[in-house]
Design an enzyme around this catalytic site. Sequence first.
Site, PDB file in Angstrom:
ATOM      1  N   GLY A 239      34.962  18.267  37.587  1.00 18.71           N
ATOM      2  CA  GLY A 239      34.194  17.564  36.771  1.00 18.71           C
ATOM      3  C   GLY A 239      32.715  16.973  37.275  1.00 18.71           C
ATOM      4  N   GLU A 458      65.157  35.186  44.190  1.00 14.22           N
ATOM      5  CA  GLU A 458      64.727  34.079  43.595  1.00 14.22           C
ATOM      6  C   GLU A 458      65.865  33.022  43.560  1.00 14.22           C
ATOM      7  OE1 GLU A 458      61.787  33.404  42.777  1.00 14.22           O
ATOM      8  OE2 GLU A 458      61.187  35.540  42.953  1.00 14.22           O
ATOM      9  N   HIS A 461      65.421  31.422  47.004  1.00 12.63           N
ATOM     10  CA  HIS A 461      64.304  30.210  47.140  1.00 12.63           C
ATOM     11  C   HIS A 461      64.887  28.936  46.473  1.00 12.63           C
ATOM     12  CE1 HIS A 461      61.020  32.744  48.380  1.00 12.63           C
ATOM     13  NE2 HIS A 461      60.957  33.286  47.343  1.00 12.63           N
TER      14      HIS A 461
HETATM   15  P1  ADP Z   1      32.772  21.687  38.216  1.00 14.95           P
HETATM   16  O1  ADP Z   1      31.425  21.144  38.138  1.00 14.95           O
HETATM   17  O2  ADP Z   1      33.400  20.365  39.226  1.00 14.95           O
HETATM   18  O3  ADP Z   1      33.166  22.775  38.896  1.00 14.95           O
HETATM   19  P2  ADP Z   1      32.899  20.966  35.447  1.00 14.95           P
HETATM   20  O4  ADP Z   1      32.365  19.781  35.592  1.00 14.95           O
HETATM   21  O5  ADP Z   1      32.238  22.100  34.887  1.00 14.95           O
HETATM   22  O6  ADP Z   1      33.218  21.390  36.804  1.00 14.95           O
HETATM   23  O7  ADP Z   1      34.145  21.004  34.688  1.00 14.95           O
HETATM   24  C1  ADP Z   1      34.667  22.165  33.753  1.00 14.95           C
HETATM   25  C2  ADP Z   1      35.347  21.274  32.538  1.00 14.95           C
HETATM   26  O8  ADP Z   1      36.353  20.917  32.788  1.00 14.95           O
HETATM   27  C3  ADP Z   1      34.364  20.605  31.984  1.00 14.95           C
HETATM   28  O9  ADP Z   1      33.600  20.838  31.136  1.00 14.95           O
HETATM   29  C4  ADP Z   1      35.677  19.541  31.046  1.00 14.95           C
HETATM   30  O10 ADP Z   1      35.981  20.000  30.009  1.00 14.95           O
HETATM   31  C5  ADP Z   1      36.695  19.816  32.072  1.00 14.95           C
HETATM   32  N1  ADP Z   1      36.944  18.475  33.417  1.00 14.95           N
HETATM   33  C6  ADP Z   1      36.896  18.610  34.148  1.00 14.95           C
HETATM   34  N2  ADP Z   1      37.046  17.323  34.926  1.00 14.95           N
HETATM   35  C7  ADP Z   1      37.322  16.673  33.713  1.00 14.95           C
HETATM   36  C8  ADP Z   1      37.561  15.109  33.777  1.00 14.95           C
HETATM   37  N3  ADP Z   1      37.742  14.333  34.867  1.00 14.95           N
HETATM   38  N4  ADP Z   1      37.733  14.689  32.394  1.00 14.95           N
HETATM   39  C9  ADP Z   1      37.419  15.350  31.434  1.00 14.95           C
HETATM   40  N5  ADP Z   1      37.162  16.733  31.653  1.00 14.95           N
HETATM   41  C10 ADP Z   1      37.114  17.398  32.614  1.00 14.95           C
END
Ligand code: ADP
Length: 660
Positions: A239, A458, A461
């Site tokens: 995010g 399996e 494990h």
């Molecule tokens: P990063 O830039 O860290 O690689 P992104 O911000 O592009 O990741 O996240 C990709 C998608 O994952 C976002 O568009 C959203 O839909 C989802 N996502 C990731 N983190 C969150 C969060 N904390 N809350 C809600 N959605 C999230």
Amino acid sequence: MENNNNNNSGKKPGKTNIPKFNLNWMYMIIAVMLVGLLLTNEGSSSNKEVSYDEFQGFVQKGYVSKVTGYDDSSVEASIKPQHVKEVFKEEVSKVGKNPLVLTEAPSRESLANFLEKERQEGHFDGNVKYDKKKELFMLIFWQSLPFLLIIGLWIFFFRRMSAGGGAGGGVFNVGKSRAQLFEKGGTSIKITFKDVAGLAEAKQEVEEIVEFLKEPHKYTDLGGKIPKGALLVGPPGTGKTLLAKAVAGEANVPFFSLAGSDFVEMFVGVGASRVRDLFKQAKEKAPCIVFIDEIDAVGRARGKNPSMGGNDERENTLNQLLTEMDGFGSNSGVIILAATNRVDVLDKALLRAGRFDRQIHVDLPDLNERKEVFGVHLRPIKIDDSVDVDLLARQTPGFSGADIANVCNEAALIAARHGKKFVGKQDFLDAVDRIIGGLEKKTKITTEAERRAIAAHEAGHAGLSWLLEHANPLIKVTIVPRGRALGAAWYLPEERQITTREQMLDEMCATLGGRAAEDLFLGRISTGAMNDLERVTKQAFGMTAYLGMSEKLPNLCYYNNDEYSFNKPYSEKTAELIDEEVNRIVNEQYARAKDILLKHKEQHNTLTELLIEKEVIFAEDVEKIFGKRPWASRSEEIMENEKQQKEAEAKAAAIKAEEN
Ligand code: ADP
């Protein structure tokens, strides 16, 4: 904010649109000069206009080697090299190889008569030619054709090359920044902090940035400086981009978004030029946010790899970035947010205070945060009552926000495929399975013997992870091939902050359980264990070389994050010791796995048979065979704690209510 915008738009109409000097102009000027040269310097020889009398004089003196008469009575005469000096009063080197004398004859006939007479008298022995006058335009055209072709080809290739990168393109735009701009009116950002679940600490950090963008004076009046940049650090999909967008959305300012790799191009100097252009654009739009994703593409430490010289361009780009970040005053209102998951490879200069003042860590969500993330992504999905967010959050340890978003979407697709009106619990669980293990491949051909081998593996494990105190608790075991795996045992990894040696050893033992079971109960081992062995070996190596957990090399860490170092930070002798220790640890755990399995031979066999029969079995089935685990798992402990805490709070509240 509003004021600022008005000011900006107020200024624009007043500005006269004087085109700015840039590279385009240089190209134009060069082209014009080339054409000019062509016209003025025809054939690179000088010509001289003379009267008809003078021309007749030259012929009579025998200076003329060749004459061309045109239909409009104009005449061109070539002068013999040895007489050039007399005619042109200059050195041959100055007038060129083939200087011409130009004149006008009274008519073609008189020219022909004159030349005929001179030939008979022995003054003229050259060639005479009568021609049509070429038009000036055609002349220029034919002469400049090769140049036009070259320029055309050049432009064509430039376009092709720079268009490869996506937006923009065109020979004149290689140096332009590739940033995508989101702003009011056009493509504005509608993401707010409400769309970002969890990440409480990170949000708090960036909220201050929003505050500043909204009310800069509150800070500057007190003499405070505004942060120039913040670095969002964390694994992919957690995010970071979302958070940056939310900042822009909340502060309601323009948002430039681009990736670190957008700076990089095959032409030298383009990266730096793009950085300059980006900052120029940003300053025009200030206050605004510039978001650079995957900044490690340009921000890698400089000069670490002298043997590979190809890094110069990246270094130039980085240097330009550093300079620009220093260059704008901290009150100019351009805030740089950057994201990376490799903060360890970034150049130290980039991290120093005054550039990226803050590092904001964005980690994988924990149980409660996952619940919140599910909350966000379940909003648009039609779910029925069976869906339990708690269960989903527990089933998805190690998932990032992006994975969870993917689960929700996948679940909706699965439900739609089955023609359902609402998405149910099972759809979500299937989606989780699919994302962890890949698509089920029921059609993969497996023979009875293979199935038995996979089941024994399996079951090994599963049995061990049930019997070992610190192994991850089992969720389910399957012998249905999925993705590239032939079978799988799924665990619920405990989300621990630190891991003890006992935990690591128990995990290794359980991982070796598959191979051990094959060896013990089938009497032959197979290739199916390669993945397990790889993991165990890496873990044992890590314990020995990095964690100081082995007996012979205690408390030593040879970790080295220098990418390009080809030397090991330990001696050959130590290398041998490490090998020995890795070997010993793995062998010990393998022996332990065999030992435990042998003691529970009956149960293992029952489990294997059950697996062959049912293909998928769950923790409950394993519990029926092996009995209840005497140890509570950590997540159970946490949940128990939470429950107690809630009960205590409820009690306290009840007492308070009574008192009132
Ligand atoms: P990063 O830039 O860290 O690689 P992104 O911000 O592009 O990741 O996240 C990709 C998608 O994952 C976002 O568009 C959203 O839909 C989802 N996502 C990731 N983190 C969150 C969060 N904390 N809350 C809600 N959605 C999230």
